[in-house]
Design a protein around this motif. Structure first.
Motif, PDB file in Angstrom:
ATOM      1  N   GLU A  30       0.828  -1.208   0.000  1.00  0.00           N
ATOM      2  CA  GLU A  30       0.000   0.000   0.000  1.00  0.00           C
ATOM      3  C   GLU A  30       0.863   1.259   0.000  1.00  0.00           C
ATOM      4  N   MET A  31       1.944   1.239   0.805  1.00  0.00           N
ATOM      5  CA  MET A  31       2.838   2.396   0.821  1.00  0.00           C
ATOM      6  C   MET A  31       3.500   2.605  -0.537  1.00  0.00           C
ATOM      7  N   ASN A  33       2.289   1.630  -3.381  1.00  0.00           N
ATOM      8  CA  ASN A  33       1.246   2.070  -4.302  1.00  0.00           C
ATOM      9  C   ASN A  33       0.982   3.567  -4.156  1.00  0.00           C
ATOM     10  N   ASN A  34       0.930   4.048  -2.916  1.00  0.00           N
ATOM     11  CA  ASN A  34       0.726   5.484  -2.698  1.00  0.00           C
ATOM     12  C   ASN A  34       1.887   6.298  -3.255  1.00  0.00           C
ATOM     13  N   ALA A  35       3.105   5.781  -3.067  1.00  0.00           N
ATOM     14  CA  ALA A  35       4.269   6.497  -3.611  1.00  0.00           C
ATOM     15  C   ALA A  35       4.215   6.548  -5.131  1.00  0.00           C
ATOM     16  N   LYS A  37       1.486   6.496  -6.939  1.00  0.00           N
ATOM     17  CA  LYS A  37       0.437   7.447  -7.314  1.00  0.00           C
ATOM     18  C   LYS A  37       0.960   8.881  -7.289  1.00  0.00           C
ATOM     19  N   ILE A  38       1.739   9.212  -6.246  1.00  0.00           N
ATOM     20  CA  ILE A  38       2.317  10.556  -6.150  1.00  0.00           C
ATOM     21  C   ILE A  38       3.266  10.822  -7.320  1.00  0.00           C
ATOM     22  N   SER A  41       1.285  11.395 -10.447  1.00  0.00           N
ATOM     23  CA  SER A  41       0.675  12.726 -10.425  1.00  0.00           C
ATOM     24  C   SER A  41       1.687  13.805 -10.785  1.00  0.00           C
TER      25      SER A  41
END
Length: 253
Positions: A30-31, A33-35, A37-38, A41
């Motif tokens: 999850e971490m 995946n969030n990285a 996504k950032i 972006s």
């Protein structure tokens, strides 16, 4: 019986270890995946900024082509005029010559002042930041590097400074975007003298803030104008993206 109980406890312990390892792995995924996504972006924002830059280059190329075309037309007109003067014959004498002299006498004296006002070249600029700027220091000059309009060539996108190409009354306007829990004190400077300012303060809120101001000042030719911070920023970011333009503009009245 005791052996079976011990075996069951061992199996339960193994299952618990497997579950714990799976939970830790899910947390790491999850971490990551969030990285990702950032990162995606940021890449999308960079892509949009690159598209804007390409459009700017295309516009500048078109403007240069128009300028070259105009100069060629002026050169052609001057050449035609020179040829016409060379081919012009002397005016005849006699009555026709006297009439020509009278006509020339009716023309205004070349040494007398003209009552026709000289055309005034327009002066105007507009620029914005291409990327956010974190926690600028005290007396930090803001640089708006994405130059969209620069009539009169008074604005320098590398230094963030406008130099008046001629004397007159000028209007300056600016917009500053601030991230949550931050603050900016921005001043408009004319020859290092404060003539205007804004305060963006979101230290007690979780919202972004956008503040604008306008100033009308009388400048002499060569006067310099720029925006700078007055106090050092604490946890404050000058926000700049495709949805929130931190910008600087000005024009002569």
């Amino acid at each position: 019986m005791a052996g079976e109980m011990k075996s069951m406890k061992d199996e339960i312990a193994v299952i618990r270890n497997l579950l714990r390892e799976q939970n830790e792995r899910l947390t790491r995924l999850e971490m990551e995946n969030n990285a990702l996504k950032i990162t995606v972006s940021k890449l999308e924002n960079d892509n949009l900024l690159m598209k804007d830059r390409l459009e700017d280059i295309s516009d500048e190329n078109k403007a240069l082509k128009l300028e070259v075309s105009d100069r060629r037309q002026v050169t052609t007109v001057l050449e035609d005029s020179n040829h016409a003067n060379m081919d012009k014959q002397e005016e005849p004498s006699g009555a026709f010559g006297e009439n020509a002299v009278h006509r020339r006498l009716l023309l205004p004296d070349a040494g007398s002042p003209s009552t026709t006002p000289l055309p005034v070249e327009p002066v105007a600029f507009y620029a914005y930041m291409s990327k956010s700027e974190p926690t600028p220091s005290n007396h930090h000059s803001l640089i708006f590097d994405m130059l969209k309009t620069n009539l009169g060539n008074g604005y320098n996108k590398f230094s963030g400074t406008f130099v008046a190409p001629s004397a007159g009354a000028y209007v300056f306007t600016w917009t500053i975007n601030t991230n949550p829990h931050g603050a900016h004190w921005i001043n408009l400077m004319v020859n290092n003298v404060i003539v205007g300012g804004t305060v963006s303060d979101t230290q007690d809120t979780a919202d972004f803030d956008s503040d604008s101001n306008t100033a009308v000042v009388v400048l002499d030719q060569g006067d310099s104008v720029n925006l700078r911070t007055t106090l050092p920023s604490d946890r404050a970011v000058l926000v700049a993206d495709v949805h929130a333009f931190t910008s600087f503009a000005g024009w002569r009245l």
